[in-house]
Motif scaffolding. Structure first.
Motif, PDB file in Angstrom:
ATOM      1  N   GLN A   1      -2.591  44.711  -4.240  1.00  0.00           N
ATOM      2  CA  GLN A   1      -2.729  44.831  -2.723  1.00  0.00           C
ATOM      3  C   GLN A   1      -1.495  45.029  -1.831  1.00  0.00           C
ATOM      4  O   GLN A   1      -1.433  45.611  -0.945  1.00  0.00           O
ATOM      5  CB  GLN A   1      -3.608  43.377  -2.577  1.00  0.00           C
ATOM      6  N   LEU A   2      -0.276  44.506  -2.498  1.00  0.00           N
ATOM      7  CA  LEU A   2       0.866  44.658  -1.450  1.00  0.00           C
ATOM      8  C   LEU A   2       1.309  46.006  -1.935  1.00  0.00           C
ATOM      9  O   LEU A   2       1.800  46.709  -0.953  1.00  0.00           O
ATOM     10  CB  LEU A   2       2.119  43.685  -2.034  1.00  0.00           C
ATOM     11  N   ALA A   3       1.364  46.585  -2.937  1.00  0.00           N
ATOM     12  CA  ALA A   3       1.621  48.031  -3.147  1.00  0.00           C
ATOM     13  C   ALA A   3       0.643  49.097  -2.302  1.00  0.00           C
ATOM     14  O   ALA A   3       1.236  49.918  -1.672  1.00  0.00           O
ATOM     15  CB  ALA A   3       1.410  48.375  -4.780  1.00  0.00           C
ATOM     16  N   GLU A   4      -0.609  48.767  -2.130  1.00  0.00           N
ATOM     17  CA  GLU A   4      -1.467  49.422  -1.425  1.00  0.00           C
ATOM     18  C   GLU A   4      -1.032  49.457   0.085  1.00  0.00           C
ATOM     19  O   GLU A   4      -0.858  50.387   0.656  1.00  0.00           O
ATOM     20  CB  GLU A   4      -2.881  49.022  -1.625  1.00  0.00           C
TER      21      GLU A   4
ATOM     22  N   ARG B   1       2.471  49.990  -7.913  1.00  0.00           N
ATOM     23  CA  ARG B   1       2.524  48.767  -8.377  1.00  0.00           C
ATOM     24  C   ARG B   1       3.802  48.276  -9.003  1.00  0.00           C
ATOM     25  O   ARG B   1       4.301  47.230  -9.115  1.00  0.00           O
ATOM     26  CB  ARG B   1       1.226  48.199  -9.034  1.00  0.00           C
ATOM     27  N   SER B   2       4.205  49.286  -9.916  1.00  0.00           N
ATOM     28  CA  SER B   2       5.365  49.351 -10.876  1.00  0.00           C
ATOM     29  C   SER B   2       6.683  49.066 -10.021  1.00  0.00           C
ATOM     30  O   SER B   2       7.425  48.418 -10.282  1.00  0.00           O
ATOM     31  CB  SER B   2       5.434  50.192 -11.914  1.00  0.00           C
ATOM     32  N   LEU B   3       6.768  49.743  -8.887  1.00  0.00           N
ATOM     33  CA  LEU B   3       7.835  49.643  -7.922  1.00  0.00           C
ATOM     34  C   LEU B   3       7.952  48.172  -7.222  1.00  0.00           C
ATOM     35  O   LEU B   3       8.858  47.676  -7.271  1.00  0.00           O
ATOM     36  CB  LEU B   3       7.747  50.604  -6.752  1.00  0.00           C
ATOM     37  N   VAL B   4       6.618  47.621  -6.828  1.00  0.00           N
ATOM     38  CA  VAL B   4       6.515  46.238  -6.329  1.00  0.00           C
ATOM     39  C   VAL B   4       7.058  45.269  -7.344  1.00  0.00           C
ATOM     40  O   VAL B   4       7.886  44.347  -7.052  1.00  0.00           O
ATOM     41  CB  VAL B   4       5.163  45.931  -5.807  1.00  0.00           C
ATOM     42  N   GLN B   5       6.741  45.500  -8.506  1.00  0.00           N
ATOM     43  CA  GLN B   5       7.162  44.650  -9.546  1.00  0.00           C
ATOM     44  C   GLN B   5       8.558  44.822  -9.953  1.00  0.00           C
ATOM     45  O   GLN B   5       9.337  43.820 -10.140  1.00  0.00           O
ATOM     46  CB  GLN B   5       6.401  45.127 -11.049  1.00  0.00           C
ATOM     47  N   ARG B   6       9.228  46.104  -9.728  1.00  0.00           N
ATOM     48  CA  ARG B   6      10.658  46.142  -9.925  1.00  0.00           C
ATOM     49  C   ARG B   6      11.425  45.432  -8.769  1.00  0.00           C
ATOM     50  O   ARG B   6      12.444  44.808  -8.927  1.00  0.00           O
ATOM     51  CB  ARG B   6      10.892  47.699 -10.158  1.00  0.00           C
ATOM     52  N   ILE B   7      10.852  45.735  -7.606  1.00  0.00           N
ATOM     53  CA  ILE B   7      11.460  45.172  -6.251  1.00  0.00           C
ATOM     54  C   ILE B   7      11.488  43.355  -6.847  1.00  0.00           C
ATOM     55  O   ILE B   7      12.509  42.726  -6.516  1.00  0.00           O
ATOM     56  CB  ILE B   7      10.729  45.361  -5.295  1.00  0.00           C
TER      57      ILE B   7
ATOM     58  N   ASP C   1      15.502  44.542  -9.351  1.00  0.00           N
ATOM     59  CA  ASP C   1      16.063  45.808  -9.669  1.00  0.00           C
ATOM     60  C   ASP C   1      16.968  46.487  -8.606  1.00  0.00           C
ATOM     61  O   ASP C   1      16.149  46.784  -7.636  1.00  0.00           O
ATOM     62  CB  ASP C   1      14.960  46.864 -10.165  1.00  0.00           C
ATOM     63  N   PRO C   2      18.248  46.514  -8.784  1.00  0.00           N
ATOM     64  CA  PRO C   2      19.073  47.232  -7.692  1.00  0.00           C
ATOM     65  C   PRO C   2      19.055  48.609  -7.487  1.00  0.00           C
ATOM     66  O   PRO C   2      19.336  49.027  -6.602  1.00  0.00           O
ATOM     67  CB  PRO C   2      20.438  46.869  -8.210  1.00  0.00           C
ATOM     68  N   SER C   3      18.085  49.533  -8.328  1.00  0.00           N
ATOM     69  CA  SER C   3      17.820  51.137  -8.226  1.00  0.00           C
ATOM     70  C   SER C   3      16.910  51.135  -7.249  1.00  0.00           C
ATOM     71  O   SER C   3      16.662  52.382  -6.847  1.00  0.00           O
ATOM     72  CB  SER C   3      17.721  51.543  -9.716  1.00  0.00           C
ATOM     73  N   CYS C   4      16.064  50.149  -7.008  1.00  0.00           N
ATOM     74  CA  CYS C   4      14.850  50.276  -5.981  1.00  0.00           C
ATOM     75  C   CYS C   4      15.400  50.809  -4.632  1.00  0.00           C
ATOM     76  O   CYS C   4      16.542  50.391  -4.281  1.00  0.00           O
ATOM     77  CB  CYS C   4      14.108  49.141  -5.801  1.00  0.00           C
ATOM     78  N   SER C   5      14.751  51.426  -3.757  1.00  0.00           N
ATOM     79  CA  SER C   5      15.420  52.002  -2.694  1.00  0.00           C
ATOM     80  C   SER C   5      15.240  50.714  -1.676  1.00  0.00           C
ATOM     81  O   SER C   5      14.300  50.039  -1.823  1.00  0.00           O
ATOM     82  CB  SER C   5      14.416  53.155  -1.957  1.00  0.00           C
ATOM     83  N   ILE C   6      16.163  50.763  -0.816  1.00  0.00           N
ATOM     84  CA  ILE C   6      16.192  49.593   0.086  1.00  0.00           C
ATOM     85  C   ILE C   6      15.041  49.537   1.213  1.00  0.00           C
ATOM     86  O   ILE C   6      14.531  48.723   1.554  1.00  0.00           O
ATOM     87  CB  ILE C   6      17.639  49.597   0.973  1.00  0.00           C
ATOM     88  N   GLY C   7      14.672  50.983   1.417  1.00  0.00           N
ATOM     89  CA  GLY C   7      13.296  50.994   2.448  1.00  0.00           C
ATOM     90  C   GLY C   7      12.174  50.474   1.683  1.00  0.00           C
ATOM     91  O   GLY C   7      11.451  49.883   2.490  1.00  0.00           O
ATOM     92  N   ALA C   8      11.913  50.728   0.572  1.00  0.00           N
ATOM     93  CA  ALA C   8      10.811  50.058  -0.320  1.00  0.00           C
ATOM     94  C   ALA C   8      10.615  48.779  -0.274  1.00  0.00           C
ATOM     95  O   ALA C   8       9.878  48.169  -0.058  1.00  0.00           O
ATOM     96  CB  ALA C   8      10.866  50.839  -1.600  1.00  0.00           C
TER      97      ALA C   8
END
Length: 112
Positions: free
Chosen positions: A37-40, A46-52, A56-63
């Motif tokens: 739901q957060l991802a949507e 969803r995988s980016l939300v889980q990495r955040i 994970d420091p490689s995630c974009s700061i904007g995301a």
């Protein structure tokens, strides 16, 4: 999570990314929102939300900032109007500073 070998990160930045991820996860769970739901809502995978959330420091700061905004996590302990004021104040200071910073020239002493 360890950074990739091609992109080293300081302990401080790794800890900051982990703390931000934990705060986002905590706010999400307190609001009873699933990762999907957060991802949507944030327009992320969803995988980016889980990495955040894992820091994970490689995630974009904007995301990461968008995920924080969706779960209602206040960053910088500020409201929208105080952020706007701070942005304007910093812009004014930046206009007074030089555009480029150059290292001072080291004079070569060649008189023997």
């Amino acid at each position: 999570m360890l950074p990739s070998a091609s992109r080293p990160a300081s302990r401080y930045s790794l800890d900051a990314a982990l703390l931000l991820g934990q705060l986002i996860r905590r706010a999400r769970l307190e609001r009873k929102i699933t990762a999907a739901q957060l991802a949507e809502r944030a327009g992320l995978s969803r995988s980016l939300v889980q990495r955040i959330e894992k820091g994970d420091p490689s995630c974009s700061i904007g995301a990461a900032f968008e995920a924080a905004a969706v779960v209602g996590l206040r960053l910088f302990d500020a409201t929208q109007s105080s952020l706007t004021s701070a942005i304007q104040a910093n812009a004014e200071v930046l206009t007074l500073l030089p555009r480029a910073v150059r290292a001072p020239r080291i004079e070569t002493k060649d008189d023997f």
